[in-house]
Design an enzyme around this catalytic site. Sequence first.
Site, PDB file in Angstrom:
ATOM      1  N   CYS A 113       0.816  -1.228   0.000  1.00  0.00           N
ATOM      2  CA  CYS A 113       0.000   0.000   0.000  1.00  0.00           C
ATOM      3  C   CYS A 113       0.840   1.263   0.000  1.00  0.00           C
ATOM      4  CB  CYS A 113      -0.945  -0.010   1.203  1.00  0.00           C
ATOM      5  SG  CYS A 113      -1.949  -1.494   1.242  1.00  0.00           S
ATOM      6  N   HIS A 254      -3.322   6.976   2.531  1.00  0.00           N
ATOM      7  CA  HIS A 254      -3.765   5.672   2.014  1.00  0.00           C
ATOM      8  C   HIS A 254      -5.122   5.358   2.650  1.00  0.00           C
ATOM      9  CE1 HIS A 254      -4.176   1.536   1.119  1.00  0.00           C
ATOM     10  NE2 HIS A 254      -3.812   1.090   2.311  1.00  0.00           N
ATOM     11  N   ASN A 284     -10.192  -0.302   0.188  1.00  0.00           N
ATOM     12  CA  ASN A 284      -8.728  -0.257   0.169  1.00  0.00           C
ATOM     13  C   ASN A 284      -8.242  -0.751  -1.193  1.00  0.00           C
ATOM     14  OD1 ASN A 284      -5.998  -0.726   0.516  1.00  0.00           O
ATOM     15  ND2 ASN A 284      -6.208  -1.647   2.543  1.00  0.00           N
TER      16      ASN A 284
HETATM   17  O1  UT7 Z   1      -3.756  -1.409   3.700  1.00  0.00           O
HETATM   18  C1  UT7 Z   1      -2.731  -2.068   4.343  1.00  0.00           C
HETATM   19  C2  UT7 Z   1      -2.773  -1.922   5.789  1.00  0.00           C
HETATM   20  N1  UT7 Z   1      -3.993  -2.464   6.308  1.00  0.00           N
HETATM   21  C3  UT7 Z   1      -4.543  -1.898   7.328  1.00  0.00           C
HETATM   22  O2  UT7 Z   1      -4.046  -0.898   7.770  1.00  0.00           O
HETATM   23  C4  UT7 Z   1      -5.750  -2.542   7.929  1.00  0.00           C
HETATM   24  C5  UT7 Z   1      -5.656  -2.459   9.410  1.00  0.00           C
HETATM   25  N2  UT7 Z   1      -6.698  -3.167  10.122  1.00  0.00           N
HETATM   26  C6  UT7 Z   1      -7.983  -2.789  10.119  1.00  0.00           C
HETATM   27  O3  UT7 Z   1      -8.393  -1.909   9.393  1.00  0.00           O
HETATM   28  C7  UT7 Z   1      -8.888  -3.429  11.136  1.00  0.00           C
HETATM   29  O4  UT7 Z   1      -8.110  -4.138  12.058  1.00  0.00           O
HETATM   30  C8  UT7 Z   1      -9.961  -4.370  10.528  1.00  0.00           C
HETATM   31  C9  UT7 Z   1     -11.023  -3.552   9.818  1.00  0.00           C
HETATM   32  C10 UT7 Z   1      -9.315  -5.334   9.558  1.00  0.00           C
HETATM   33  C11 UT7 Z   1     -10.648  -5.168  11.636  1.00  0.00           C
HETATM   34  O5  UT7 Z   1     -11.190  -4.283  12.608  1.00  0.00           O
HETATM   35  P1  UT7 Z   1     -10.907  -4.501  14.171  1.00  0.00           P
HETATM   36  O6  UT7 Z   1     -11.667  -3.497  14.889  1.00  0.00           O
HETATM   37  O7  UT7 Z   1      -9.411  -4.506  14.356  1.00  0.00           O
HETATM   38  O8  UT7 Z   1     -11.530  -5.906  14.438  1.00  0.00           O
HETATM   39  P2  UT7 Z   1     -10.832  -7.251  14.961  1.00  0.00           P
HETATM   40  O9  UT7 Z   1      -9.912  -7.815  13.935  1.00  0.00           O
HETATM   41  O10 UT7 Z   1     -10.284  -7.016  16.331  1.00  0.00           O
HETATM   42  O11 UT7 Z   1     -12.093  -8.209  15.098  1.00  0.00           O
HETATM   43  C12 UT7 Z   1     -13.147  -7.930  16.003  1.00  0.00           C
HETATM   44  C13 UT7 Z   1     -14.237  -8.972  15.803  1.00  0.00           C
HETATM   45  C14 UT7 Z   1     -13.699 -10.410  15.774  1.00  0.00           C
HETATM   46  O12 UT7 Z   1     -14.640 -11.240  16.387  1.00  0.00           O
HETATM   47  P3  UT7 Z   1     -14.442 -11.725  17.900  1.00  0.00           P
HETATM   48  O13 UT7 Z   1     -13.134 -12.450  17.927  1.00  0.00           O
HETATM   49  O14 UT7 Z   1     -14.417 -10.467  18.725  1.00  0.00           O
HETATM   50  O15 UT7 Z   1     -15.623 -12.596  18.131  1.00  0.00           O
HETATM   51  C15 UT7 Z   1     -13.653 -10.721  14.304  1.00  0.00           C
HETATM   52  O16 UT7 Z   1     -13.763 -12.087  14.028  1.00  0.00           O
HETATM   53  O17 UT7 Z   1     -14.866  -8.759  14.533  1.00  0.00           O
HETATM   54  C16 UT7 Z   1     -14.881  -9.982  13.822  1.00  0.00           C
HETATM   55  N3  UT7 Z   1     -14.864  -9.677  12.399  1.00  0.00           N
HETATM   56  C17 UT7 Z   1     -15.975  -9.455  11.694  1.00  0.00           C
HETATM   57  N4  UT7 Z   1     -17.269  -9.424  12.033  1.00  0.00           N
HETATM   58  C18 UT7 Z   1     -18.174  -9.144  11.067  1.00  0.00           C
HETATM   59  C19 UT7 Z   1     -13.783  -9.588  11.584  1.00  0.00           C
HETATM   60  N5  UT7 Z   1     -14.199  -9.294  10.333  1.00  0.00           N
HETATM   61  C20 UT7 Z   1     -15.547  -9.213  10.375  1.00  0.00           C
HETATM   62  C21 UT7 Z   1     -16.529  -8.933   9.408  1.00  0.00           C
HETATM   63  N6  UT7 Z   1     -17.824  -8.904   9.789  1.00  0.00           N
HETATM   64  N7  UT7 Z   1     -16.227  -8.669   8.114  1.00  0.00           N
END
Ligand code: UT7
Length: 335
Positions: A113, A254, A284
């Site tokens: 990215c 980004h 993204n």
């Molecule tokens: O571009 C390159 C660099 N990339 C980035 O900078 C991306 C950085 N990361 C992010 O943007 C975020 O971490 C995400 C959007 C990917 C995820 O958000 P988060 O607030 O960090 O969520 P998390 O990974 O901590 O997950 C929280 C919960 C989990 O469930 P449990 O374990 O709490 O039961 C995940 O399984 O959300 C769940 N989850 C979803 N739920 C519904 C993960 N993806 C989804 C989804 N729909 N699509």
Amino acid sequence: MRAALKSIGAYVPQKVMTNKDFESMVDTTDEWISKRTGIKERRIAAEDEMTSDMGVEAAKVAIHRAGLKINDIDMIVCATISPDYLCMPSTACVIASKLGRTNVTAFDISAACTGFIYALAVAKAFIESGMKNNVLIIGAEKLSAIVDYTDRTTCVLFGDGAGAAVVSATRKKSEAITDIHVSADGNYGDLLMTPGCGVKNPCSQKVIEEKLCTMKMKGNETFKIAVRTLTSDVVNILNDNEMSAEEIKHFIPHQANYRIIKAVGDALKLTEEQVVLTVGKYGNTSSASIPMAMNEIWESGRLQYGDTMLLDAFGGGLTWGSALLPFAGEPNTVK
Ligand code: UT7
């Protein structure tokens, strides 16, 4: 000799995929995606539309807006993590061929990215060293081809598109790119990767069955490092150049996640007007996201000659970077 960003162009595929579309594919909701990322929809390239095709369309626009012809371009740099071919030819070579430009320096950059900022740094260095005059830099991605549409933690995030810019030699200090920081820490490579189909895990039945050629991300860990790294990087580039955040006309980050952009914007105390946001419309698009966002403000007439821009990006590698530069192209008078 100095380097100036003389034009911007972009291309987005026609097909729109909304958050709702994912509700029938994986266990997710429009509400979750909107709240956690700011994404509402993203574009998806047609099956027969390659990364190079999107790059070509963006490039044609950028070359035209720079008032140049393809033969004026003496180097083509394409930043991509979704190249037409895994090893060769490079997508930059394919784009050069499709643009009808032979006997030209052309190569790809793999910095995920952060790719567009790396490409900008390379263009600046080649121009300042006197080796090149007009460098076409492109960020182009068909991420839909390397996304696992059964993995809800990644598939909702990414989209397709391309952006391009022409960077040219100038003697005017007021037009020149002020500064670029590009950095990496390979120790965190496992946070965001495509584990399969390289030399480590060559293509095999097992690699295909386990979908190892698709993107895997430890999202939450990546998120935390992104906020921390980007915040200090933008503060450093401003300090290094004795500039304040108020002097930034357009902060063009980004577009990975609205919450990352907000955290960095808040750390600099930027106003909503200063922050360019396209993540809601396009998701993204990795290396394409910054030039696509820059193109949005150019097309809407917001980006004017001389406006100071601050770019920042973070991605797989891990890589990150920022750039401070004035826009040195003609404004859009058509709108
Ligand atoms: O571009 C390159 C660099 N990339 C980035 O900078 C991306 C950085 N990361 C992010 O943007 C975020 O971490 C995400 C959007 C990917 C995820 O958000 P988060 O607030 O960090 O969520 P998390 O990974 O901590 O997950 C929280 C919960 C989990 O469930 P449990 O374990 O709490 O039961 C995940 O399984 O959300 C769940 N989850 C979803 N739920 C519904 C993960 N993806 C989804 C989804 N729909 N699509």
